[in-house]
Motif scaffolding. Structure first.
Motif, short mmCIF file in Angstrom:
data_model
loop_
_atom_site.label_atom_id
_atom_site.label_comp_id
_atom_site.label_asym_id
_atom_site.label_seq_id
_atom_site.Cartn_x
_atom_site.Cartn_y
_atom_site.Cartn_z
N GLU A 50 0.83 -1.21 0.00
CA GLU A 50 0.00 0.00 0.00
C GLU A 50 0.87 1.26 0.00
N ASP A 51 1.95 1.23 0.79
CA ASP A 51 2.85 2.39 0.84
C ASP A 51 3.53 2.63 -0.51
N LEU A 52 3.97 1.55 -1.15
CA LEU A 52 4.60 1.69 -2.46
C LEU A 52 3.62 2.20 -3.50
N GLN A 53 2.37 1.72 -3.43
CA GLN A 53 1.36 2.19 -4.37
C GLN A 53 1.07 3.67 -4.16
N HIS A 54 1.03 4.07 -2.88
CA HIS A 54 0.80 5.49 -2.58
C HIS A 54 1.92 6.35 -3.13
N MET A 55 3.16 5.89 -2.95
CA MET A 55 4.30 6.64 -3.48
C MET A 55 4.23 6.72 -5.00
N LYS A 56 3.85 5.61 -5.63
CA LYS A 56 3.75 5.58 -7.08
C LYS A 56 2.68 6.54 -7.58
N ASP A 57 1.55 6.59 -6.87
CA ASP A 57 0.43 7.44 -7.30
C ASP A 57 0.68 8.92 -7.03
N ASN A 58 1.66 9.22 -6.18
CA ASN A 58 1.87 10.62 -5.79
C ASN A 58 3.23 11.18 -6.20
N ILE A 59 3.92 10.51 -7.13
CA ILE A 59 5.16 11.06 -7.64
C ILE A 59 4.86 12.30 -8.49
N PRO A 60 5.46 13.45 -8.19
CA PRO A 60 5.17 14.67 -8.94
C PRO A 60 5.65 14.56 -10.39
N ALA A 61 5.02 15.35 -11.26
CA ALA A 61 5.38 15.34 -12.68
C ALA A 61 6.81 15.81 -12.88
N SER A 71 9.62 -0.46 21.20
CA SER A 71 9.18 -0.14 19.84
C SER A 71 7.68 0.10 19.78
N ARG A 72 6.94 -0.60 20.63
CA ARG A 72 5.49 -0.40 20.65
C ARG A 72 5.13 1.00 21.15
N LYS A 73 5.90 1.49 22.15
CA LYS A 73 5.67 2.85 22.63
C LYS A 73 6.01 3.88 21.55
N LEU A 74 7.10 3.62 20.83
CA LEU A 74 7.46 4.53 19.73
C LEU A 74 6.38 4.51 18.66
N HIS A 75 5.88 3.33 18.34
CA HIS A 75 4.81 3.20 17.33
C HIS A 75 3.61 4.03 17.72
N GLN A 76 3.21 3.97 19.00
CA GLN A 76 2.07 4.74 19.48
C GLN A 76 2.35 6.24 19.38
N ARG A 77 3.59 6.65 19.74
CA ARG A 77 3.96 8.07 19.66
C ARG A 77 3.93 8.57 18.22
N PHE A 78 4.45 7.76 17.30
CA PHE A 78 4.45 8.15 15.89
C PHE A 78 3.02 8.38 15.39
N LYS A 79 2.12 7.48 15.78
CA LYS A 79 0.73 7.58 15.33
C LYS A 79 0.06 8.82 15.91
N GLU A 80 0.36 9.12 17.18
CA GLU A 80 -0.25 10.29 17.83
C GLU A 80 0.22 11.60 17.20
N GLN A 81 1.40 11.61 16.60
CA GLN A 81 1.95 12.83 16.00
C GLN A 81 1.40 13.10 14.60
N GLU A 82 0.72 12.13 14.01
CA GLU A 82 0.18 12.31 12.67
C GLU A 82 -1.02 13.25 12.69
N THR A 83 -1.14 14.08 11.66
CA THR A 83 -2.28 14.98 11.50
C THR A 83 -2.76 14.91 10.06
N LYS A 84 -3.83 15.62 9.78
CA LYS A 84 -4.33 15.64 8.40
C LYS A 84 -3.32 16.27 7.46
N ASP A 85 -2.46 17.14 7.97
CA ASP A 85 -1.45 17.79 7.13
C ASP A 85 -0.28 16.86 6.79
N THR A 86 -0.08 15.83 7.61
CA THR A 86 1.03 14.91 7.36
C THR A 86 0.59 13.69 6.56
N LYS A 87 -0.69 13.56 6.32
CA LYS A 87 -1.19 12.37 5.62
C LYS A 87 -0.55 12.26 4.24
#
Length: 205
Positions: free
Chosen positions: A79-90, A140-156
């Motif tokens: 899914e991540d690779l497909q997202h990168m492929k779909d969003n490569i700038p011209a 690593s699980r605590k880091l995973h939770q922290r990473f998720k909490e830092q995400e916003t609509k602007d970072t999507k």
């Protein structure tokens, strides 16, 4: 266990059961001591086979669980690779040159060290995010939770890190020199900042 091995194992169990059944069918007649001994041996052998079968089933369940975790991780990477492929700038933006007054006495190697620390932190962060949570240790699980909490609509849809990621994941000292290099990298359009919740997020461009 391969398919042919599983078939042979099943046939062996079937033969043992059939042998015991034939001996039990003869139980209406008086059995000799030798036949009684043979019957006990057949029953013991069948009991061991059933234990082996139970052990094999448990192994297959564990293997199936492991394969499910691998499949989930593979799907996430896909899914991540497909997202990168779909969003490569011209076209890629032209990087600006850092003015000498901004660079001061800093060398290109010093700039590259910070760029490398960003790359190291990004790689380590998203390696954790791409793994199933159940497969992570407590830290690593605590880091995973922290990473998720830092995400916003602007970072999507963007890869980003924060200063704590640079300190912990890249072992980079965040001081005044580091802040000055950040200004140069931002000037060169290497990243842009997104602020919110008292956190500055560095979005890679």
């Amino acid at each position: 266990m391969k398919m042919t091995e599983l078939t042979d194992f099943s046939n062996h169990i079937y033969d043992q059961i059939s042998s015991v059944k034939r001996m039990l069918d003869l139980s209406v007649a008086e059995l000799s001591p030798n036949k009684m001994k043979k019957l006990r041996e057949e029953l013991d052998s069948l009991d061991r086979l059933m234990e082996d079968t139970e052990h094999f089933v448990c192994q297959q369940k564990e293997q199936l669980k492991h394969l499910k975790l691998l499949d989930d991780a593979f799907r996430q990477n896909l899914e991540d690779l497909q997202h990168m492929k779909d969003n490569i700038p011209a076209h890629l933006p032209t990087k600006k040159v850092v003015p000498r007054y901004m660079r001061g006495r800093l060398t290109q190697d010093q700039l590259n060290v910070v760029v490398q620390s960003f790359n190291t932190a990004i790689k380590a962060k998203y390696k954790i995010l791409h793994q199933p949570v159940k497969s992570l240790n407590n830290h690593s699980r605590k880091l995973h939770q922290r990473f998720k909490e830092q995400e916003t609509k602007d970072t999507k849809g963007h890869y980003f890190i924060v200063e704590d990621d640079v300190r912990e994941l890249a072992q980079m000292k965040v001081d005044k020199r580091f802040q000055g290099i950040l200004n140069m990298l931002r000037h060169c359009q290497r990243f842009r900042e997104v602020r919110g919740g008292g956190i500055t997020r560095f979005l890679l461009l």
